[in-house]
Design a protein around this motif. Sequence first.
Motif, short mmCIF file in Angstrom:
data_model
loop_
_atom_site.label_atom_id
_atom_site.label_comp_id
_atom_site.label_asym_id
_atom_site.label_seq_id
_atom_site.Cartn_x
_atom_site.Cartn_y
_atom_site.Cartn_z
N ASP A 87 -4.00 3.28 -7.29
CA ASP A 87 -3.46 3.23 -6.09
C ASP A 87 -4.69 2.89 -4.71
N THR A 88 -5.61 3.45 -5.37
CA THR A 88 -6.67 3.62 -4.27
C THR A 88 -7.47 1.72 -4.26
N SER A 132 2.70 1.17 -3.73
CA SER A 132 1.91 1.97 -4.32
C SER A 132 1.71 3.73 -4.37
N THR A 133 1.34 4.11 -3.14
CA THR A 133 0.49 5.76 -2.84
C THR A 133 2.23 6.28 -3.23
N ASN A 165 -4.55 0.10 -2.40
CA ASN A 165 -5.22 0.30 -0.95
C ASN A 165 -6.22 -0.93 -0.16
N HIS A 190 -3.65 6.82 -9.89
CA HIS A 190 -4.87 7.50 -8.80
C HIS A 190 -5.76 6.36 -8.37
N ALA A 222 0.61 -1.04 -0.30
CA ALA A 222 0.22 0.04 0.51
C ALA A 222 0.82 1.22 0.15
N VAL A 234 2.66 9.89 -5.36
CA VAL A 234 3.14 10.90 -5.29
C VAL A 234 3.95 11.48 -5.39
#
Length: 171
Positions: free
Chosen positions: A91-92, A57-58, A95, A88, A54, A62
């Motif tokens: 990533d969501t 990926s974030t 997560n 994005h 997680a 960024v």
Amino acid sequence: QILKLSTVHHEPSRTSVTISGSAVVDIEQEMKSNTVEQELLKLITRYMVCASFALLSTLVVVIIGIVRSEVPSLHDDLTIRGIHIFFHILDTTVNLICLCLQFPFGKGWYGKCCKHVDLCASNCFIKSMNLKVKSTANNKIESSIVMPSTLSSKANSNDGSRAGTVTEASV
């Protein structure tokens, strides 16, 4: 606590300490025999693997956002904007999946999806704990051994056969 220290063997690859007639147990062997510690290690590993994915990926999202905002020619580029939006959303999703895999109902899916990463991470944790335990045990034994030279002021023994032999150590 006073323990009788029988022998200490130092080899380049490992240290073996025999206390009261039984060898100090390797943490890998101890972990295999204790099911509570095994389950705790599995849980910690699962949380760390999921959190790492997680976080990774974030971090990608960024970095793309920073590059897009800092480079003026890329700020209004629709292709870069689309890539940023795609990552994005990805990533969501990652997560959310990682969050679900941490719960008990996701244990089966975690085993299917992440078994190789989990095996590698748990082996690293065991080796790290093993090194820490050995280092701590060696430091305690070395700091608690009373050298015969410090005892010579209390007991003036002319028996040279026992010099260098340690019979008791407090741990």
